[in-house]
Design an enzyme around this catalytic site. Structure first.
Site, short mmCIF file in Angstrom:
data_model
loop_
_atom_site.label_atom_id
_atom_site.label_comp_id
_atom_site.label_asym_id
_atom_site.label_seq_id
_atom_site.Cartn_x
_atom_site.Cartn_y
_atom_site.Cartn_z
N ASP A 99 0.80 -1.23 0.00
CA ASP A 99 0.00 0.00 0.00
C ASP A 99 0.83 1.28 0.00
O ASP A 99 0.32 2.35 0.33
CB ASP A 99 -0.97 0.00 1.19
CG ASP A 99 -2.21 -0.83 0.89
OD1 ASP A 99 -2.55 -1.00 -0.31
OD2 ASP A 99 -2.85 -1.31 1.84
N ASP A 155 -7.50 -4.72 -3.30
CA ASP A 155 -7.21 -3.34 -2.91
C ASP A 155 -5.98 -2.79 -3.64
O ASP A 155 -5.86 -1.59 -3.89
CB ASP A 155 -6.94 -3.22 -1.40
CG ASP A 155 -7.73 -4.19 -0.54
OD1 ASP A 155 -8.14 -5.24 -1.05
OD2 ASP A 155 -7.92 -3.90 0.64
N1 GLY Z 1 -7.02 -1.68 1.90
C1 GLY Z 1 -7.60 -2.10 3.11
C2 GLY Z 1 -9.06 -1.91 3.18
O1 GLY Z 1 -9.68 -1.52 2.21
O2 GLY Z 1 -9.61 -2.13 4.23
#
Ligand code: GLY
Length: 376
Positions: A99, A155
């Site tokens: 991320d 994600d």
């Molecule tokens: N990327 C983590 C979530 O969407 O909770």
């Protein structure tokens, strides 16, 4: 794009959001706000000691959007200070993950796009290099965290624009190659025939064999976690906007159609579209993220298709308005975001990412989202 009524609804909504942010930015300052998923408590300093947290780009990102909208130098200062504080996460290195796109695209890359600050450019390239280093060529996917078995998650589509940017910025196709490989593998392993999406895919790091598609943050394996669907709508739209590949546009559209079929007028999306009927949990952040993706889809398709996506985005924004917390005593915008089906304390609470995407969606309709993730 968007009719007069919709535009005036959104500009009044944006005005209220900006008014509130002007006040709460002074209370939050250059910190890393978040909500503790175990206690459900929002704390403006929750992540100050957890600098590698995936959500730490959202507050500086909101401050850059505020700066673009209002020219408020105080918001710019907060964004710049947060960006500098994040350098410590680079220094520590351990704990960083897939991320890094969320973290540095909305902080350093936003800064570079707005101010041409060379130090910010270096930070964004540094983050892109870390992200590219997580690519597993056997699986054709970027590995998510380090702590579990090797897995990729939907994600991560939102981190891919950082690689497309780095490719263009350095004139080096390695980054774009990794981005394309990841997107193609996600199309193959995550997107179901009906337009719904798996959250997580576990793979063998040596052979690339797909081992499992587990539950993730949704209600069950094989269910349909709404924020995952939203990441896919927006993530594939961004992959299309950054490459012009219409296969990616088609995936975004098909996930959008599945999402649209599952939302009700005046209601936020369910946390999971395949949850038992007696458990009505909602997720405002899924609405805000999907709205951003739908607005981009509306801009990308031909005249005769636009309304499908504009109407759906408006349906979500009107539901978000009902959840909007106007009180300046509360340091967040949305009340009913949810993190995970399995963690009851993480359901129907504020999350900074929900607030970020609400602001971004309203800014898009207002005509300027800073394009922190579209790199033409
Ligand atoms: N990327 C983590 C979530 O969407 O909770």
């Amino acid at each position: 794009m968007f009719d007069g009524n919709d535009k005036s609804f959104c500009s009044e909504f944006l005005e209220k959001v900006v008014k509130k942010l002007s006040v709460i930015s002074r209370k939050i300052g250059a910190n890393f706000p978040s909500t503790n998923s175990r206690t459900g408590k929002f704390d403006p300093k929750e992540n100050n000691d957890k600098l590698a947290s995936w959500t730490n780009g959202f507050w500086p990102g909101m401050m850059w959007l505020m700066y673009i909208k209002t020219g408020d130098e105080y918001c710019r200062k907060i964004a710049e200070e947060c960006e500098e504080k994040l350098d410590k996460a680079f220094d520590i290195f351990f704990g960083l993950h897939h991320d890094v796109g969320f973290m540095w695209e909305l902080s350093a890359l936003a800064d570079y796009k707005i101010t041409k600050n060379e130090r910010s450019r270096a930070r964004a390239l540094h983050a892109a290099t870390i992200l590219a280093g997580r690519y597993n060529p056997n699986a054709g996917m970027i590995r998510a965290w380090d702590h579990a078995s090797s897995r990729a998650i939907i994600d991560c589509m939102m981190n891919i624009p950082l690689l497309y940017w780095a490719s263009k910025e350095t004139d080096d196709p390695r980054f774009g190659y990794i981005a394309d490989c990841h997107v193609e593998s996600v199309m193959k392993h995550f997107i179901r025939g009906d337009g719904s999406v798996h959250h997580q895919v576990v793979f063998d790091p040596e052979t690339g064999e797909i081992l499992e598609k587990p539950q993730g943050q949704g209600a069950a394996p094989g269910s349909s976690w709404s924020r995952g669907q939203a990441w896919a709508i927006y993530g594939f739209a961004l992959a299309y906007l950054n490459t012009g590949n219409t296969d990616y546009l088609d995936v975004s559209k098909s996930v959008a159609h599945y999402f649209i079929a599952n939302i009700e007028d005046g209601e936020l999306p369910l946390l999971d579209f395949r949850a038992p009927e007696d458990k009505k949990y909602f997720d405002a952040s899924a609405a805000a993220i999907a709205a951003c993706g739908l607005i981009e889809l509306a801009k990308a398709v031909g005249e005769l298709e636009k309304k499908i996506y504009e109407n759906a985005a408006m349906k979500l924004l009107r539901a978000l308005y009902k959840d909007f917390d106007e009180s300046e005593d509360n340091l967040w915008l949305l009340n009913k975001c949810s993190a995970s089906w399995r963690v009851p304390t993480s359901i129907h609470i504020p999350y900074v990412f929900g607030d970020y995407y609400l602001l971004e969606a309203l800014m898009k309709i207002d005509g300027n989202d800073g394009s922190f993730t579209v790199h033409g």
